[in-house]
Every structure is written in C-alpha cells, then in structure tokens.
Design a protein around this motif. Structure first.
Motif, PDB file in Angstrom:
ATOM      1  N   TRP A  31       0.819  -1.218   0.000  1.00 24.10           N
ATOM      2  CA  TRP A  31       0.000   0.000   0.000  1.00 24.10           C
ATOM      3  C   TRP A  31       0.852   1.267   0.000  1.00 24.10           C
ATOM      4  CZ3 TRP A  31      -5.390   0.184   0.148  1.00 24.10           C
ATOM      5  CH2 TRP A  31      -6.016  -1.057   0.254  1.00 24.10           C
ATOM      6  N   GLU A  32       2.161   1.108   0.018  1.00 25.72           N
ATOM      7  CA  GLU A  32       3.069   2.247   0.134  1.00 25.72           C
ATOM      8  C   GLU A  32       2.778   3.320  -0.923  1.00 25.72           C
ATOM      9  OE1 GLU A  32       7.847   2.880   0.107  1.00 25.72           O
ATOM     10  OE2 GLU A  32       7.053   1.047   0.993  1.00 25.72           O
ATOM     11  N   GLY A  33       2.731   4.579  -0.476  1.00 28.45           N
ATOM     12  CA  GLY A  33       2.467   5.700  -1.379  1.00 28.45           C
ATOM     13  C   GLY A  33       0.995   5.945  -1.646  1.00 28.45           C
ATOM     14  N   ASN A  34       0.121   5.123  -1.080  1.00 30.67           N
ATOM     15  CA  ASN A  34      -1.323   5.272  -1.278  1.00 30.67           C
ATOM     16  C   ASN A  34      -1.988   5.864  -0.043  1.00 30.67           C
ATOM     17  OD1 ASN A  34      -1.673   4.075  -3.951  1.00 30.67           O
ATOM     18  ND2 ASN A  34      -1.016   2.182  -2.965  1.00 30.67           N
ATOM     19  N   THR A  35      -3.235   6.229  -0.208  1.00 30.72           N
ATOM     20  CA  THR A  35      -4.059   6.743   0.889  1.00 30.72           C
ATOM     21  C   THR A  35      -5.367   5.972   0.894  1.00 30.72           C
ATOM     22  OG1 THR A  35      -3.096   8.948   0.655  1.00 30.72           O
ATOM     23  CG2 THR A  35      -5.199   8.802   1.804  1.00 30.72           C
ATOM     24  N   ILE A  36      -5.842   5.632   2.074  1.00 30.74           N
ATOM     25  CA  ILE A  36      -7.139   4.975   2.207  1.00 30.74           C
ATOM     26  C   ILE A  36      -8.171   6.052   2.484  1.00 30.74           C
ATOM     27  CG2 ILE A  36      -8.519   3.373   3.595  1.00 30.74           C
ATOM     28  CD1 ILE A  36      -5.865   1.864   4.141  1.00 30.74           C
ATOM     29  N   SER A  37      -9.254   6.045   1.731  1.00 32.42           N
ATOM     30  CA  SER A  37     -10.347   7.005   1.931  1.00 32.42           C
ATOM     31  C   SER A  37     -11.648   6.247   2.138  1.00 32.42           C
ATOM     32  CB  SER A  37     -10.499   7.931   0.720  1.00 32.42           C
ATOM     33  OG  SER A  37      -9.370   8.758   0.588  1.00 32.42           O
ATOM     34  N   VAL A  38     -12.443   6.739   3.077  1.00 31.77           N
ATOM     35  CA  VAL A  38     -13.743   6.145   3.365  1.00 31.77           C
ATOM     36  C   VAL A  38     -14.790   7.248   3.276  1.00 31.77           C
ATOM     37  CG1 VAL A  38     -15.131   4.934   5.089  1.00 31.77           C
ATOM     38  CG2 VAL A  38     -12.680   4.446   4.904  1.00 31.77           C
ATOM     39  N   GLU A  39     -15.840   7.000   2.505  1.00 29.46           N
ATOM     40  CA  GLU A  39     -16.928   7.970   2.366  1.00 29.46           C
ATOM     41  C   GLU A  39     -18.171   7.403   3.050  1.00 29.46           C
ATOM     42  OE1 GLU A  39     -19.684   9.877  -1.145  1.00 29.46           O
ATOM     43  OE2 GLU A  39     -17.551   9.597  -1.537  1.00 29.46           O
ATOM     44  N   THR A  40     -18.730   8.183   3.969  1.00 24.84           N
ATOM     45  CA  THR A  40     -19.934   7.784   4.693  1.00 24.84           C
ATOM     46  C   THR A  40     -21.032   8.795   4.405  1.00 24.84           C
ATOM     47  OG1 THR A  40     -18.541   6.888   6.466  1.00 24.84           O
ATOM     48  CG2 THR A  40     -20.873   7.224   6.969  1.00 24.84           C
ATOM     49  N   ARG A  41     -22.181   8.309   3.957  1.00 26.40           N
ATOM     50  CA  ARG A  41     -23.321   9.192   3.666  1.00 26.40           C
ATOM     51  C   ARG A  41     -24.387   8.991   4.742  1.00 26.40           C
ATOM     52  NH1 ARG A  41     -23.081  12.459  -0.797  1.00 26.40           N
ATOM     53  NH2 ARG A  41     -21.368  11.804  -2.119  1.00 26.40           N
ATOM     54  N   PHE A  42     -24.968  10.098   5.175  1.00 30.35           N
ATOM     55  CA  PHE A  42     -25.993  10.075   6.223  1.00 30.35           C
ATOM     56  C   PHE A  42     -27.328  10.465   5.609  1.00 30.35           C
ATOM     57  CE2 PHE A  42     -21.915  11.141   8.141  1.00 30.35           C
ATOM     58  CZ  PHE A  42     -21.819  10.186   9.130  1.00 30.35           C
ATOM     59  N   THR A  43     -28.344   9.641   5.818  1.00 33.23           N
ATOM     60  CA  THR A  43     -29.686   9.897   5.280  1.00 33.23           C
ATOM     61  C   THR A  43     -30.729   9.508   6.316  1.00 33.23           C
ATOM     62  OG1 THR A  43     -29.859   7.694   4.306  1.00 33.23           O
ATOM     63  CG2 THR A  43     -28.939   9.418   2.895  1.00 33.23           C
ATOM     64  N   GLY A  44     -31.950   9.910   6.067  1.00 31.91           N
ATOM     65  CA  GLY A  44     -33.060   9.472   6.907  1.00 31.91           C
ATOM     66  C   GLY A  44     -33.141  10.141   8.261  1.00 31.91           C
ATOM     67  N   TRP A  45     -32.723  11.389   8.350  1.00 32.68           N
ATOM     68  CA  TRP A  45     -32.775  12.087   9.631  1.00 32.68           C
ATOM     69  C   TRP A  45     -34.213  12.213  10.108  1.00 32.68           C
ATOM     70  CZ3 TRP A  45     -28.603  12.453  12.321  1.00 32.68           C
ATOM     71  CH2 TRP A  45     -27.369  12.526  11.690  1.00 32.68           C
ATOM     72  N   GLY A  46     -34.425  12.012  11.399  1.00 30.11           N
ATOM     73  CA  GLY A  46     -35.739  12.181  12.003  1.00 30.11           C
ATOM     74  C   GLY A  46     -36.499  10.888  12.196  1.00 30.11           C
ATOM     75  N   GLY A  47     -35.986   9.790  11.676  1.00 32.06           N
ATOM     76  CA  GLY A  47     -36.656   8.507  11.851  1.00 32.06           C
ATOM     77  C   GLY A  47     -36.469   7.979  13.261  1.00 32.06           C
TER      78      GLY A  47
END
Length: 69
Positions: A31-47
């Motif tokens: 993995w040298e020279g790379n970056t790990i990225s994680v995308e988290t989406r939030f939906t459904g507020w108020g349930g």
C-alpha cells in the motif's frame, strides 16, 4: 488523518470523507504511497430508532489483536 464533513441546509451531517495513510496494515508495503479514503453518507434524519445493549456475553473491554489473541 484528514476529513471533510458536508452539512445539509439544516446543518445536519450529509457526508463524511476520511483519509489516512495505510500505516499498520498487515502488508503495508503493498500500500506504500497510497491513501485509504472512506466515504460515509448520512440519510433518513428524524426517523425513530431503537437501540438495545448487546448481551453481556457478546461484550468485551479487552480488544483482540489481528491474530485473535
């Protein structure tokens, strides 16, 4: 670690992107020279949600290492 937090017009979290180097990964040389990225989406507020504590036999205060020891 870096992060980017996007809010909606009601100032509620909409998207969180975190990025970090692969330090500590089992074979970090691959993995040298790379970056790990994680995308988290939030939906459904108020349930309505119901959260219950897990059974005592499923909880620990001592984390395991990679080999399960």
């Amino acid at each position: 670690m870096t992060f980017k937090l996007t809010l909606d017009r009601n100032h509620l979290p909409q998207c969180l992107i975190t990025s970090f180097p692969p330090t500590g990964i089992y074979d970090s040389t691959a993995w040298e020279g790379n970056t790990i990225s994680v995308e988290t989406r939030f939906t459904g507020w108020g349930g309505k949600v119901s959260l219950k504590a897990p059974p005592a036999n499923k909880v620990t205060t001592k984390p395991e290492d990679r080999d399960g020891l």
